[in-house]
Design a protein around this motif. Structure first.
Motif, PDB file in Angstrom:
ATOM      1  N   GLY A 160       0.889  -1.188   0.133  1.00 37.10           N
ATOM      2  CA  GLY A 160       0.081   0.016   0.127  1.00 37.10           C
ATOM      3  C   GLY A 160       0.774   1.191  -0.009  1.00 37.10           C
ATOM      4  O   GLY A 160       1.846   1.191   0.554  1.00 37.10           O
ATOM      5  N   THR A 161      -0.002   2.343  -0.441  1.00 28.62           N
ATOM      6  CA  THR A 161       0.963   3.732  -0.756  1.00 28.62           C
ATOM      7  C   THR A 161       0.266   4.520   0.058  1.00 28.62           C
ATOM      8  O   THR A 161      -1.058   4.725  -0.416  1.00 28.62           O
ATOM      9  CB  THR A 161       1.337   3.877  -2.113  1.00 28.62           C
ATOM     10  OG1 THR A 161       1.936   3.095  -2.625  1.00 28.62           O
ATOM     11  CG2 THR A 161       1.782   5.437  -2.173  1.00 28.62           C
ATOM     12  N   PHE A 162       0.661   5.266   0.967  1.00 27.08           N
ATOM     13  CA  PHE A 162      -0.153   6.336   1.573  1.00 27.08           C
ATOM     14  C   PHE A 162       0.602   7.851   1.134  1.00 27.08           C
ATOM     15  O   PHE A 162       1.748   8.055   1.220  1.00 27.08           O
ATOM     16  CB  PHE A 162       0.065   6.534   3.239  1.00 27.08           C
ATOM     17  CG  PHE A 162      -0.473   7.425   3.855  1.00 27.08           C
ATOM     18  CD1 PHE A 162      -1.601   7.839   3.826  1.00 27.08           C
ATOM     19  CD2 PHE A 162       0.405   7.962   4.962  1.00 27.08           C
ATOM     20  CE1 PHE A 162      -2.080   8.941   4.563  1.00 27.08           C
ATOM     21  CE2 PHE A 162      -0.095   8.929   5.899  1.00 27.08           C
ATOM     22  CZ  PHE A 162      -1.519   9.279   5.626  1.00 27.08           C
ATOM     23  N   VAL A 163      -0.244   8.626   0.620  1.00 24.90           N
ATOM     24  CA  VAL A 163      -0.058   9.979   0.097  1.00 24.90           C
ATOM     25  C   VAL A 163      -0.414  11.042   1.293  1.00 24.90           C
ATOM     26  O   VAL A 163      -1.710  11.149   1.587  1.00 24.90           O
ATOM     27  CB  VAL A 163      -0.691  10.390  -1.306  1.00 24.90           C
ATOM     28  CG1 VAL A 163       0.089  11.739  -1.770  1.00 24.90           C
ATOM     29  CG2 VAL A 163      -0.415   9.214  -2.143  1.00 24.90           C
ATOM     30  N   VAL A 164       0.376  11.720   1.648  1.00 24.79           N
ATOM     31  CA  VAL A 164       0.193  12.732   2.621  1.00 24.79           C
ATOM     32  C   VAL A 164      -0.169  14.325   2.240  1.00 24.79           C
ATOM     33  O   VAL A 164      -1.491  14.795   2.302  1.00 24.79           O
ATOM     34  CB  VAL A 164       1.520  12.985   3.658  1.00 24.79           C
ATOM     35  CG1 VAL A 164       1.004  14.042   4.507  1.00 24.79           C
ATOM     36  CG2 VAL A 164       1.553  11.740   4.356  1.00 24.79           C
ATOM     37  N   GLU A 165       0.473  14.848   1.213  1.00 26.97           N
ATOM     38  CA  GLU A 165       0.019  16.041   0.401  1.00 26.97           C
ATOM     39  C   GLU A 165       0.705  15.997  -0.688  1.00 26.97           C
ATOM     40  O   GLU A 165       1.903  15.800  -0.886  1.00 26.97           O
ATOM     41  CB  GLU A 165       0.580  17.392   1.390  1.00 26.97           C
ATOM     42  CG  GLU A 165      -0.256  17.777   2.674  1.00 26.97           C
ATOM     43  CD  GLU A 165       0.121  19.054   3.258  1.00 26.97           C
ATOM     44  OE1 GLU A 165      -0.701  19.751   4.174  1.00 26.97           O
ATOM     45  OE2 GLU A 165       1.270  19.359   2.925  1.00 26.97           O
ATOM     46  N   ALA A 166      -0.145  16.376  -1.865  1.00 26.05           N
ATOM     47  CA  ALA A 166       0.326  16.471  -3.144  1.00 26.05           C
ATOM     48  C   ALA A 166      -0.339  17.305  -3.804  1.00 26.05           C
ATOM     49  O   ALA A 166      -1.736  17.491  -3.753  1.00 26.05           O
ATOM     50  CB  ALA A 166       0.522  14.913  -3.869  1.00 26.05           C
ATOM     51  N   ARG A 167       0.331  18.060  -4.940  1.00 24.12           N
ATOM     52  CA  ARG A 167      -0.328  18.773  -5.889  1.00 24.12           C
ATOM     53  C   ARG A 167      -0.892  17.984  -6.941  1.00 24.12           C
ATOM     54  O   ARG A 167      -0.727  16.696  -7.020  1.00 24.12           O
ATOM     55  CB  ARG A 167       0.545  19.860  -6.566  1.00 24.12           C
ATOM     56  CG  ARG A 167       1.065  20.810  -5.772  1.00 24.12           C
ATOM     57  CD  ARG A 167       2.159  21.879  -6.489  1.00 24.12           C
ATOM     58  NE  ARG A 167       2.478  22.828  -5.679  1.00 24.12           N
ATOM     59  CZ  ARG A 167       1.998  24.129  -5.708  1.00 24.12           C
ATOM     60  NH1 ARG A 167       0.856  24.160  -6.238  1.00 24.12           N
ATOM     61  NH2 ARG A 167       2.364  24.910  -4.734  1.00 24.12           N
ATOM     62  N   VAL A 168      -1.863  18.484  -7.942  1.00 22.97           N
ATOM     63  CA  VAL A 168      -2.571  17.541  -8.969  1.00 22.97           C
ATOM     64  C   VAL A 168      -1.553  17.122  -9.819  1.00 22.97           C
ATOM     65  O   VAL A 168      -1.556  15.726 -10.283  1.00 22.97           O
ATOM     66  CB  VAL A 168      -3.798  18.280  -9.429  1.00 22.97           C
ATOM     67  CG1 VAL A 168      -4.101  17.516 -10.539  1.00 22.97           C
ATOM     68  CG2 VAL A 168      -4.866  18.754  -8.433  1.00 22.97           C
ATOM     69  N   ALA A 188      -4.921   8.209   1.188  1.00 22.52           N
ATOM     70  CA  ALA A 188      -4.911   9.372   1.082  1.00 22.52           C
ATOM     71  C   ALA A 188      -5.270  10.318   2.198  1.00 22.52           C
ATOM     72  O   ALA A 188      -6.330   9.790   2.607  1.00 22.52           O
ATOM     73  CB  ALA A 188      -5.596  10.025  -0.242  1.00 22.52           C
ATOM     74  N   MET A 189      -4.636  11.202   2.587  1.00 21.32           N
ATOM     75  CA  MET A 189      -4.843  12.097   3.834  1.00 21.32           C
ATOM     76  C   MET A 189      -5.585  13.378   3.339  1.00 21.32           C
ATOM     77  O   MET A 189      -4.975  14.076   2.511  1.00 21.32           O
ATOM     78  CB  MET A 189      -3.480  12.527   4.463  1.00 21.32           C
ATOM     79  CG  MET A 189      -3.870  12.960   5.916  1.00 21.32           C
ATOM     80  SD  MET A 189      -2.422  13.513   6.836  1.00 21.32           S
ATOM     81  CE  MET A 189      -1.800  14.848   5.924  1.00 21.32           C
ATOM     82  N   LEU A 211      -9.699   7.285   2.152  1.00 24.06           N
ATOM     83  CA  LEU A 211      -9.531   8.345   2.803  1.00 24.06           C
ATOM     84  C   LEU A 211      -8.894   7.818   4.329  1.00 24.06           C
ATOM     85  O   LEU A 211      -9.536   6.976   4.950  1.00 24.06           O
ATOM     86  CB  LEU A 211     -10.767   9.038   3.161  1.00 24.06           C
ATOM     87  CG  LEU A 211     -10.714  10.444   3.787  1.00 24.06           C
ATOM     88  CD1 LEU A 211     -11.794  11.445   3.236  1.00 24.06           C
ATOM     89  CD2 LEU A 211     -10.890  10.439   5.241  1.00 24.06           C
ATOM     90  N   VAL A 212      -7.967   8.588   4.824  1.00 24.04           N
ATOM     91  CA  VAL A 212      -7.317   8.331   6.143  1.00 24.04           C
ATOM     92  C   VAL A 212      -7.544   9.112   6.940  1.00 24.04           C
ATOM     93  O   VAL A 212      -6.811  10.370   6.725  1.00 24.04           O
ATOM     94  CB  VAL A 212      -5.667   7.776   5.981  1.00 24.04           C
ATOM     95  CG1 VAL A 212      -5.224   7.478   7.124  1.00 24.04           C
ATOM     96  CG2 VAL A 212      -5.535   6.476   4.881  1.00 24.04           C
ATOM     97  N   HIS A 213      -8.145   8.984   8.138  1.00 18.26           N
ATOM     98  CA  HIS A 213      -8.322   9.928   9.177  1.00 18.26           C
ATOM     99  C   HIS A 213      -7.488   9.531  10.344  1.00 18.26           C
ATOM    100  O   HIS A 213      -6.890  10.430  11.075  1.00 18.26           O
ATOM    101  CB  HIS A 213      -9.838  10.212   9.817  1.00 18.26           C
ATOM    102  CG  HIS A 213     -10.679  10.666   8.947  1.00 18.26           C
ATOM    103  ND1 HIS A 213     -10.712  12.189   8.685  1.00 18.26           N
ATOM    104  CD2 HIS A 213     -11.873  10.532   8.391  1.00 18.26           C
ATOM    105  CE1 HIS A 213     -11.405  12.563   8.122  1.00 18.26           C
ATOM    106  NE2 HIS A 213     -12.515  11.713   7.700  1.00 18.26           N
ATOM    107  N   SER A 214      -7.280   8.253  10.345  1.00 16.38           N
ATOM    108  CA  SER A 214      -6.422   7.771  11.434  1.00 16.38           C
ATOM    109  C   SER A 214      -5.607   6.507  11.113  1.00 16.38           C
ATOM    110  O   SER A 214      -5.875   5.862  10.221  1.00 16.38           O
ATOM    111  CB  SER A 214      -7.077   7.512  12.880  1.00 16.38           C
ATOM    112  OG  SER A 214      -7.849   6.330  12.643  1.00 16.38           O
TER     113      SER A 214
END
Length: 226
Positions: A160-168, A188-189, A211-214
């Motif tokens: 799995g890949t978790f993306v924190v912040e990213a532009r389009v 995605a956060m 969507l990842v809240h926690s």
């Protein structure tokens, strides 16, 4: 030849035909034929691992959110895989170190040309206590095209890949595309409304990323493995 011999005393060379070549990476559409490695190869065998990617210029919201989500996973035994880039990548590695976890960095250059150079202390700790990988020979300097190429390894090493912040339009979204092509889970956060660094994650969520809240949002997909 003397220089190469010296390199091989420190650098492991794994080919796709070797038994210790990571099985998850072997199964992607375009695995690297050779991996150069410095550090603890046992980390490649950890059953729990998560790729973490994001912007090089995170907002003030990113770091505390990463800490809240990733620290419980690290304490549960997750190995954190990232690219040692400035910003989100480096913070992900530092979190793994801070919580006595394990981490793997994937470089876009050979080991004689470490990039970026803003945190050499992090690199030195990773090679002495954790693991650093590259598909490029030690004398290969960084090139712009190396970084999107290496992204398939970041996503390919984990489930799995978790993306924190990213532009389009960003390198992180390239990693996401690679992960989807590889059949991996994508997380995605959500970010602050109106922040350009949140737009990529919000688009991913609209397109079906989880969507990842926690940390529970990620952990529940691995419950059968723990």
């Amino acid at each position: 030849m003397k220089k190469l011999d010296t390199d091989l005393q420190k650098i492991h060379c794994l080919t796709i035909f070797d038994n210790n070549y990571p099985s998850l990476l072997r199964s992607i559409p375009d695995p690297p034929l050779v991996l150069y490695a410095i550090g603890n190869l046992m980390l490649l065998e950890h059953p729990l691992s998560l790729s973490v990617v994001g912007t090089r210029k995170p907002s003030s919201y990113a770091y505390p959110s990463m800490k809240k989500i990733l620290s419980p996973l690290i304490q549960q035994g997750f190995t954190i895989v990232s690219g040692m880039a400035k910003g989100v990548d480096q913070f992900a590695h530092h979190l793994a170190l801070a919580y006595n976890g394990a981490t793997i960095a994937i470089l876009g250059s050979g080991f004689h040309h470490i990039y970026p150079t803003n945190d050499i202390a992090l690199y030195q700790r990773l090679v002495s206590e954790h693991l650093v990988l590259s598909e490029y020979p030690p004398d290969r300097p960084p090139k712009k095209f190396h970084f999107p190429e290496r992204n398939r390894i970041i996503s390919g090493l984990t489930s799995g890949t978790f993306v924190v912040e990213a532009r389009v339009k960003s390198g992180s979204l390239i990693t996401v595309d690679q992960a989807l092509e590889q059949g991996k889970d994508v997380y995605a956060m959500p970010g602050m409304p109106g922040n350009p660094m949140s737009e990529g994650c919000h688009k991913m969520i609209n397109d079906g990323a989880k969507l990842v809240h926690s940390h529970h949002d990620i952990l529940e997909d691995w419950e059968e493995k723990i």
